[in-house]
Design a protein around this motif. Structure first.
Motif, PDB file in Angstrom:
ATOM      1  N   ALA A   7     -23.063-106.669  62.931  1.00 51.99           N
ATOM      2  CA  ALA A   7     -23.646-105.417  62.466  1.00 51.99           C
ATOM      3  C   ALA A   7     -24.761-105.728  61.264  1.00 51.99           C
ATOM      4  O   ALA A   7     -25.846-105.003  61.520  1.00 51.99           O
ATOM      5  N   HIS A   8     -24.549-106.885  60.831  1.00 50.52           N
ATOM      6  CA  HIS A   8     -25.611-107.161  59.727  1.00 50.52           C
ATOM      7  C   HIS A   8     -26.862-107.546  60.747  1.00 50.52           C
ATOM      8  O   HIS A   8     -28.031-107.038  60.482  1.00 50.52           O
ATOM      9  N   GLU A   9     -26.638-108.393  61.639  1.00 44.33           N
ATOM     10  CA  GLU A   9     -27.969-108.856  62.580  1.00 44.33           C
ATOM     11  C   GLU A   9     -28.667-107.557  63.421  1.00 44.33           C
ATOM     12  O   GLU A   9     -29.584-107.303  63.429  1.00 44.33           O
ATOM     13  N   GLY A  10     -27.866-106.743  63.750  1.00 39.17           N
ATOM     14  CA  GLY A  10     -28.055-105.333  64.250  1.00 39.17           C
ATOM     15  C   GLY A  10     -28.988-104.704  63.377  1.00 39.17           C
ATOM     16  O   GLY A  10     -30.136-103.872  63.788  1.00 39.17           O
ATOM     17  N   GLY A  11     -28.396-104.738  62.188  1.00 36.72           N
ATOM     18  CA  GLY A  11     -29.354-103.862  60.915  1.00 36.72           C
ATOM     19  C   GLY A  11     -30.674-104.561  60.789  1.00 36.72           C
ATOM     20  O   GLY A  11     -31.384-103.615  60.763  1.00 36.72           O
ATOM     21  N   HIS A  12     -30.775-105.712  60.895  1.00 34.10           N
ATOM     22  CA  HIS A  12     -32.101-106.471  60.652  1.00 34.10           C
ATOM     23  C   HIS A  12     -33.050-105.797  62.091  1.00 34.10           C
ATOM     24  O   HIS A  12     -33.895-105.487  61.880  1.00 34.10           O
ATOM     25  N   TYR A  13     -32.058-105.912  63.227  1.00 40.47           N
ATOM     26  CA  TYR A  13     -33.079-105.623  64.493  1.00 40.47           C
ATOM     27  C   TYR A  13     -33.432-103.911  64.482  1.00 40.47           C
ATOM     28  O   TYR A  13     -34.488-103.612  64.937  1.00 40.47           O
TER      29      TYR A  13
ATOM     30  N   ARG B  52     -26.107-116.317  55.287  1.00 37.47           N
ATOM     31  CA  ARG B  52     -26.139-115.900  56.608  1.00 37.47           C
ATOM     32  C   ARG B  52     -27.339-116.572  57.320  1.00 37.47           C
ATOM     33  O   ARG B  52     -27.522-116.946  58.470  1.00 37.47           O
ATOM     34  N   HIS B  53     -28.451-117.017  56.544  1.00 36.77           N
ATOM     35  CA  HIS B  53     -29.738-117.468  57.280  1.00 36.77           C
ATOM     36  C   HIS B  53     -30.167-118.588  56.223  1.00 36.77           C
ATOM     37  O   HIS B  53     -30.657-118.308  54.896  1.00 36.77           O
ATOM     38  N   ALA B  54     -29.775-119.763  56.469  1.00 37.52           N
ATOM     39  CA  ALA B  54     -29.928-120.797  55.742  1.00 37.52           C
ATOM     40  C   ALA B  54     -31.593-120.770  55.487  1.00 37.52           C
ATOM     41  O   ALA B  54     -32.479-121.021  56.524  1.00 37.52           O
TER      42      ALA B  54
ATOM     43  N   PHE C  72     -33.838-104.613  55.929  1.00 34.08           N
ATOM     44  CA  PHE C  72     -33.980-106.123  55.192  1.00 34.08           C
ATOM     45  C   PHE C  72     -32.662-106.261  54.112  1.00 34.08           C
ATOM     46  O   PHE C  72     -31.886-105.225  54.104  1.00 34.08           O
ATOM     47  N   HIS C  73     -32.481-107.381  53.803  1.00 37.56           N
ATOM     48  CA  HIS C  73     -31.643-107.516  52.577  1.00 37.56           C
ATOM     49  C   HIS C  73     -31.872-106.791  51.557  1.00 37.56           C
ATOM     50  O   HIS C  73     -33.264-106.862  51.133  1.00 37.56           O
ATOM     51  N   PRO C  74     -31.079-106.172  50.799  1.00 37.57           N
ATOM     52  CA  PRO C  74     -31.427-105.330  49.642  1.00 37.57           C
ATOM     53  C   PRO C  74     -32.094-106.401  48.452  1.00 37.57           C
ATOM     54  O   PRO C  74     -32.858-105.902  47.859  1.00 37.57           O
TER      55      PRO C  74
HETATM   56 ZN   LIG Z   1     -29.605-111.097  57.100  1.00 38.18          ZN
END
Ligand SMILES: [Zn+2]
Lengths: 138, 377
Positions: B301-307, A22-24, B311-313
């Motif tokens: 939803a993933h980017e909203g989760g970051h916001y 998702r993030h290169a 973090f990534h697990p």
């Molecule tokens: Zn991410």
């Protein structure tokens, strides 16, 4: 060997995984140096999911247009069925140092498509030949 | 996970309707009227070893806060420490300096810094009393600098139920994407997927739509940064802005979706948005299939989760992890895929040629991170 769309995809799985992120974290230059342009062309034309995987690969082929990517970029510019590959490849040209002869006219021919024009803001391009395509007559 | 430092920033604009608050501490906060939040703003200058100190009072009933520190240009910043009313340092960037575990983007140097507290289910409930937060403004060599003005914005929430809440989202079509019916169709359908995913975790979205007609790209430097400030100013404080763009031409490290911070600011700054590229999410035919809409929804939803602070697990080096207690510290790609293939915050979708495993899952600990965010209320 990695199987993709029922065809054997020779591109290394590590390349497919890295381009799927998702993030290169790697640049196109790093991909080109590590895996070569042919592997990137193969990913662009032979994969579908996630949707940014072939797009990202196509942009890296555009970045390598002066290192063997030109034939694929010209092919995509002429392919109406997969306009996203042309958009991504032309975006990638911003990372190429020089443009091969004949590329700017092929890009110009595509600009009548508003979706293509929306994906590539050529007025910001580092290549004068591409800027001219959208500023001529201004 | 290192977050890049770039020398721009200092762009928070103060909203009107200020009212001086008698906080009794050394920070002269001004209250800003925001629906559902206690919102305070102040400027502190770094002193001594190059530290700008913000002191504030938490009232009974307030459950979480989110602080953003935006230093004057060209400085960056991080949160050095957070000290609770007992005098205990509950957050110290130096304790996280090995980078093995990511707790908050505030532990890293960035153009501006944002810290929500509490973050984890294992953190004690927010205690009423006087808190102290230290910001370190940094120059381009990552040295703390004195006499740097840091704009601080503090949002405190009073939330009766920290397991359910609503997030206000404004989807902003920029870059002419509102003129592309397929991008609009795909985005609206993806937002519905995002709503479904968050509903599974007790979060509802209050979504509105808008457009931005000025020049913009995924970059937040120069005038493109000003565009993000303008969008966020129009949205107001406490809103997650999602900016839909289509232009790729500034790709160096390309972005299909990116969050302005982990967590992101709730006040207008150059980083007050999630940016998504509609075209990349539509794939080579630039037309959304059902599968692509689902994945686009997962991206939102993933980017909203970051916001909201997640973090990534695990990062793709398979040796750095989030600080959440119930996300297993897997140690290899195959092992991590096995554990997290359906996790919303996994760094990539796990796909076969034509489809990807749905990624809707959050652990209880990850869910708590989202619910503690002051923007969820
Ligand atoms: Zn991410």
């Amino acid at each position: 060997m990695w199987w993709w769309l029922g065809l054997a995809l020779a591109a290394p799985p590590e390349l497919v995984t890295s381009l799927s992120a998702r993030h290169a974290s790697q640049t196109c230059d790093e991909f080109v140096e590590t895996y070569g342009v042919e592997a990137l062309v193969e990913v662009a034309e032979g994969t579908e999911m996630p949707p940014w995987l072939p797009m990202r690969a196509a942009s890296c082929v555009g970045a390598a247009v002066d290192r063997g990517g030109d034939a694929a970029v010209l092919r995509w510019l002429g392919n109406d069925a997969l306009p996203g590959l042309a958009v991504a490849a032309v975006a990638g040209l911003e990372q190429a140092r020089t443009l091969p002869e004949g590329l700017a006219p092929a890009v110009a021919a595509r600009l009548a498509d508003p979706r293509f024009a929306r994906g590539v803001r050529l007025e910001r391009s580092r290549h004068p030949a591409l800027v001219e395509l959208v500023t001529a007559g201004d | 996970m290192a977050i890049g430092y770039a020398a721009s920033g200092g762009t928070i604009r103060v909203t009107p309707f200020l009212l001086l608050v008698a906080c009794g501490g050394s920070t002269a906060w001004e209250a800003v009227d925001v629906d559902g939040l206690t919102h305070l703003e102040a400027v502190e200058k770094s002193r001594g070893k190059g530290i700008a100190t913000f002191v504030f009072d938490v009232e009974e009933g307030q459950d979480a806060f989110l602080f953003t520190g935006d230093p004057e240009a060209p400085f960056g910043a991080y949160v050095r420490t957070l000290t609770d009313p007992n005098g205990d340092v509950v957050f110290a960037a130096r304790d996280l300096a090995d980078g093995v575990e990511s707790l908050s983007g505030a532990q890293f140097a960035n153009v501006l810094t944002t810290l929500n507290w509490p973050i984890l289910a294992t953190h004690p409930p927010l205690q009423a009393g006087r808190w102290k937060l230290e910001v370190g403004p940094l120059d381009e060599e990552f040295r703390q600098r004195r006499k740097v003005e840091v704009f601080g914005a503090l949002s405190l929430k009073d939330d009766d139920d920290l397991s359910a809440g609503t997030l206000t989202v404004r989807i902003v079509y920029a870059d002419g994407t509102d003129q592309d019916p397929e991008l609009v169709r795909g985005t609206e359908a993806a937002v519905a997927v995002w709503e479904e995913i968050y509903a599974e975790h007790g979060l509802s979205l209050n979504v509105t739509y808008g457009t931005y007609t000025g020049p913009i790209s995924q970059s937040t430097s120069g005038s493109d940064g000003d565009a993000y400030v303008a969008i966020a100013e129009e949205s107001g404080i406490g809103v997650l802005n999602v900016v839909v763009i289509s232009d790729f031409t500034d790709w160096q490290i390309p972005v299909y979706g990116v969050s302005g911070g982990i967590p992101g600011p709730l006040v207008p700054t150059i980083r007050s948005a999630v940016a998504v590229n509609g075209f990349t999410n539509a794939g080579p035919d630039l037309t959304f299939s059902e599968e692509e809409i689902r994945i686009y929804g997962e991206t939102l939803a993933h980017e909203g989760g970051h916001y909201l602070g997640a973090f990534h697990p695990v990062e793709e080096d398979w040796s750095t992890w989030d600080a959440v207690d119930d996300t297993e510290q897997c140690g290899s790609e195959s092992g991590c895929i096995q554990t997290f293939r359906d996790n919303l915050m996994f760094p990539y979708p796990v796909c076969s040629p034509l489809e990807c495993t749905p990624q809707h899952a959050l652990t209880s600990g990850q869910r708590t991170v989202l619910h503690y965010n002051a923007g969820v209320r």
